[in-house]
Design an enzyme around this catalytic site. Structure first.
Site, mmCIF file in Angstrom:
data_model
loop_
_atom_site.group_PDB
_atom_site.id
_atom_site.type_symbol
_atom_site.label_atom_id
_atom_site.label_comp_id
_atom_site.label_asym_id
_atom_site.label_seq_id
_atom_site.Cartn_x
_atom_site.Cartn_y
_atom_site.Cartn_z
ATOM 1 N N SER A 65 0.849 -1.196 0.000
ATOM 2 C CA SER A 65 0.000 0.000 0.000
ATOM 3 C C SER A 65 0.876 1.235 0.000
ATOM 4 O O SER A 65 2.012 1.218 0.518
ATOM 5 C CB SER A 65 -0.899 0.010 1.238
ATOM 6 O OG SER A 65 -1.542 1.263 1.395
ATOM 7 N N TYR B 288 -2.381 -0.072 10.617
ATOM 8 C CA TYR B 288 -2.374 -0.475 9.210
ATOM 9 C C TYR B 288 -1.079 -0.041 8.525
ATOM 10 O O TYR B 288 -0.416 -0.832 7.840
ATOM 11 C CB TYR B 288 -3.588 0.138 8.511
ATOM 12 C CG TYR B 288 -3.671 -0.151 7.029
ATOM 13 C CD1 TYR B 288 -4.040 -1.402 6.562
ATOM 14 C CD2 TYR B 288 -3.383 0.842 6.090
ATOM 15 C CE1 TYR B 288 -4.121 -1.672 5.211
ATOM 16 C CE2 TYR B 288 -3.456 0.581 4.738
ATOM 17 C CZ TYR B 288 -3.829 -0.673 4.296
ATOM 18 O OH TYR B 288 -3.903 -0.932 2.958
#
Length: 700
Positions: free
Chosen positions: A577, A590
């Protein structure tokens, strides 16, 4: 199996109501499809059917007789109307006037296009004269196990007479071609009451005046052979009796999972192969039998069997009574090398001055006592079909060796078929393989938006794909979609929690059994969470690290073990990501887990490089469409963080990017494909950002 019980009789599937009103070509198609629907009648791609039909000549307007016959390379079970060749019968008969004799019969194939009716582009097969010159309107040529068992016996002529009387004749072995067509015509003219003929070491021809009568005759003759075998073999020992007891189902799969990647690595140095495992009752009976090795060494009899399975199988040195996998794996190195040497010697013994160059010298079929049969080919369908053909050969050997002595095809005849110039020409016409042909991929999170888009990209380039996910319902839907569009052969699913090391290891074992190993690993399983650090619970923190860091470690560890066992290199791609490079507010768990994931990829790139294992990263950003992580709380949380609503979030991300464009699952799939394919063969430890441009995520 050939002759187990009375229920083995073939059903007559002809439906008079369905057939009513069909044209002659339609009846031929119907007859072909129902004959090919049962592998006891003929194997995949084997046999052919024909009808002689009166048609209006498009040039003269006159009615002419046209031969409709299965075209080259077709399969009677799945053929459609465009799978038939159509040829003028008067021109086919005229070919007899220019035939120069058996030593020149191959040149007759070059004349077949000159006989084409109505500019039909479907190429005629070498079997066309066999159908043309039988003086009956309808002809079936099938490869039933029960008939080939008769044809492959050393007294096949006497057995044919004993079983069928004068109804079915017999012809000695002759390679398919123009000369055999003339032999069939001669037989028919001399035996006008015969319904068909058994071809030694080959199969069955039957004929009749109508499509229904022809079908009925074919089924009747095969059933008569099955019934005869049931009577003759009742109570007799098969294959010399049992030598080994088969392992249990779970143990058989465990052994196959260990052997298949090793074999695949040994035989895929030039072209990647895909594997198939078969432990059906027929196969197990054979691989556990006393006479298995002696019969296997004789090779197959029917040309169709031989073309798919090579000169003979390789028998793996494995004792199911005292399994020693390590010793078996060690022995495979020498066994595989010896097979190659033996095959090369066979080629040199039998070659002609104009023979094509030697092809892949590795075995196709591997027989493992107590375990089953492994087959390898350039694609999954061919590997599976090769196994089906060898199962047919097993059935033939069972029947022939029980009532007589089984005879394989003579070595020179076998070579002349395998390296037939006409067969070579057919191979040369095959389309160029796709870029990932022969490759096996696993995609975690495979039922989600990015995962399914990636799987589709890999499938489209010829790869076999295992979809791994914990969402069973989504997996089923994705599997159904891909199986319908790319075939059931090339896609499998496994229910896998990436945080469970046993589940991960079992998934890889399943992949090894289903496809033979792995080449491409796409780690894409994921979650997303958003919370201020003071509201981030330890459970939330651990959940992110467990899935996005530990899960990627477990999937990669299993991948390294299998890739090293194969010694073929490979490609691992992490779907990370933008947040792994650029901090984001309210998502510390995250972002930290994604950063861990990226650094793990760097470490693995260092470890994998000496083994040709490449590890790279694709960094998406804001892929909303089709992504499961953008449903529920995560969507609400990110919308809240950026002070917008759900509908405005995608637009906000688009405007935030440098290129002002939305990022779609297909974009991530394209980047993943680049890292999976040979175009990036010199890249490892790299990151591709697919985020429409985000300066914070620039890697340098």
């Amino acid at each position: 199996m050939l002759n187990i019980d009375a229920g083995s009789r073939l059903a007559n599937l002809w439906d008079k109501d369905r057939a009513a009103g069909m044209s002659e070509p339609e009846l031929l198609l119907y007859r072909s499809n129902i004959l090919g629907s049962d592998k006891r009648v003929t194997n995949y791609g084997g046999g052919n059917t024909s009808a002689k039909v009166m048609e209006k000549d498009p040039l003269t307007g006159q009615m002419v007789e046209v031969l409709w016959v299965k075209g080259s390379g077709g399969d009677v079970g799945t053929i459609k109307m465009d799978g038939f060749s159509t040829l003028y019968m008067d021109k086919l008969n005229a070919l007899k006037g220019i035939y120069r004799g058996v030593e020149f019969e191959d040149e007759m194939v070059g004349y077949l296009p000159h006989c084409t009716f109505n500019l039909n582009p479907r190429a005629a097969s070498i079997d066309t004269p066999l159908h043309a010159y039988v003086p009956k309107k309808h002809v079936d040529h099938m490869h039933p196990d029960a008939i080939i068992a008769i044809a492959a016996s050393d007294n096949s002529r006497d057995l044919t007479k004993q079983i069928f009387g004068d109804a079915i004749g017999w012809l000695p072995w002759k390679r398919p071609g123009y000369e055999l067509g003339l032999w069939l015509e001669d037989f028919c003219l001399k035996n006008p009451d015969a319904k068909g003929v058994v071809l030694e070491s080959h199969g069955l021809f039957t004929w009749a005046d109508t499509a229904e009568q022809c079908y009925d005759t074919t089924i009747e003759i095969i059933n008569r052979a099955i019934a005869w075998f049931e009577t003759e073999t009742a109570g007799k020992t098969v294959f010399g009796g049992e030598k080994h007891r088969p392992l249990g189902p779970a143990e058989r799969r465990k052994v196959a999972a260990a052997l298949m990647p090793a074999i695949r690595g040994m035989i895929s140095k030039q072209v990647h192969m895909v594997g198939h495992f078969d432990d059906s009752d027929a196969v197990l009976q054979f691989v556990c039998a006393k006479d298995m090795e002696a019969l296997a060494a004789l090779g197959t009899s029917c040309p169709d069997h031989f073309l798919r399975t090579k000169i003979r199988p390789l028998v793996v040195d494995f004792n199911p009574a005292s399994p020693d996998l390590a010793a078996t794996l060690d022995s495979l190195v020498g066994s595989v090398a010896q097979y190659r040497e033996d095959y090369t010697a066979y080629y040199e013994r039998c070659r002609h001055a104009d023979s094509p160059a030697i092809r892949d010298p590795n075995a196709v079929v591997y027989l493992v006592p107590g375990v089953g049969m492994l087959t390898f080919a350039k694609d999954k369908a061919t590997a599976r079909i090769s196994g089906e053909f060898y199962t047919n050969a097993i059935n033939v050997m069972r029947g022939a060796s029980t009532v007589s002595t089984y005879c394989g095809l003579p070595e020179q005849e076998a070579f002349d078929i395998e390296y037939w110039l006409l067969e070579e020409a057919k191979l040369q016409r095959m389309p160029k393989p796709k870029s990932l042909a022969g490759r096996v991929a696993i995609v975690t999170g495979g039922a989600g938006g990015i995962g399914s888009a990636t799987a589709e990209r890999l499938l489209g380039e010829g790869a076999c794909v295992v979809l791994a996910d914990i969402d069973a319902e989504a997996l089923d839907k994705t599997m159904s979609n891909f199986a319908g569009r790319y075939s059931k052969d090339v896609v499998r699913t496994v229910s896998m929690n990436v945080t469970d090391e046993n589940a991960v290891d079992e998934a890889y074992a399943d992949m090894a059994v289903e496809f033979g190993g792995v080449d491409i690993v796409v780690s894409n399983a994921g979650i997303a969470s958003s919370a201020p650090v003071e509201d981030t619970t330890l459970e939330l923190w651990n959940r992110n690290m467990s899935i996005l860091s530990t899960g990627y470690f477990l999937v990669s560890r299993a991948a390294f073990r299998m890739l090293k066992a194969q010694d073929l290199g490979g490609s691992i791609v992490f779907i990370a990501s933008k947040n792994g490079l650029a901090a984001s507010p309210g998502a510390s768990a995250y972002c930290t887990a994604k950063a861990s994931e990226i650094h793990l990829a760097r470490c693995l790139a260092l470890e994998g490089a000496p083994h040709g294992i490449r590890v790279n990263v694709v960094n998406p950003d804001a892929v909303l469409r089709g992504s499961k992580i953008w449903s529920g709380e995560w969507l609400d949380q990110r919308a809240s963080t950026y002070k917008t609503d759900k509908d405005g979030l995608e637009e906000m991300y688009r405007q935030r990017s440098l290129l002002k464009r939305s990022v779609l699952p297909e974009d991530i799939a394209e980047a993943t494909y680049f890292f999976a394919c040979e175009a990036s063969s010199k890249s490892t430890g790299n990151i591709i950002n697919v985020d429409a441009g985000n300066v914070q995520a620039f890697t340098r």
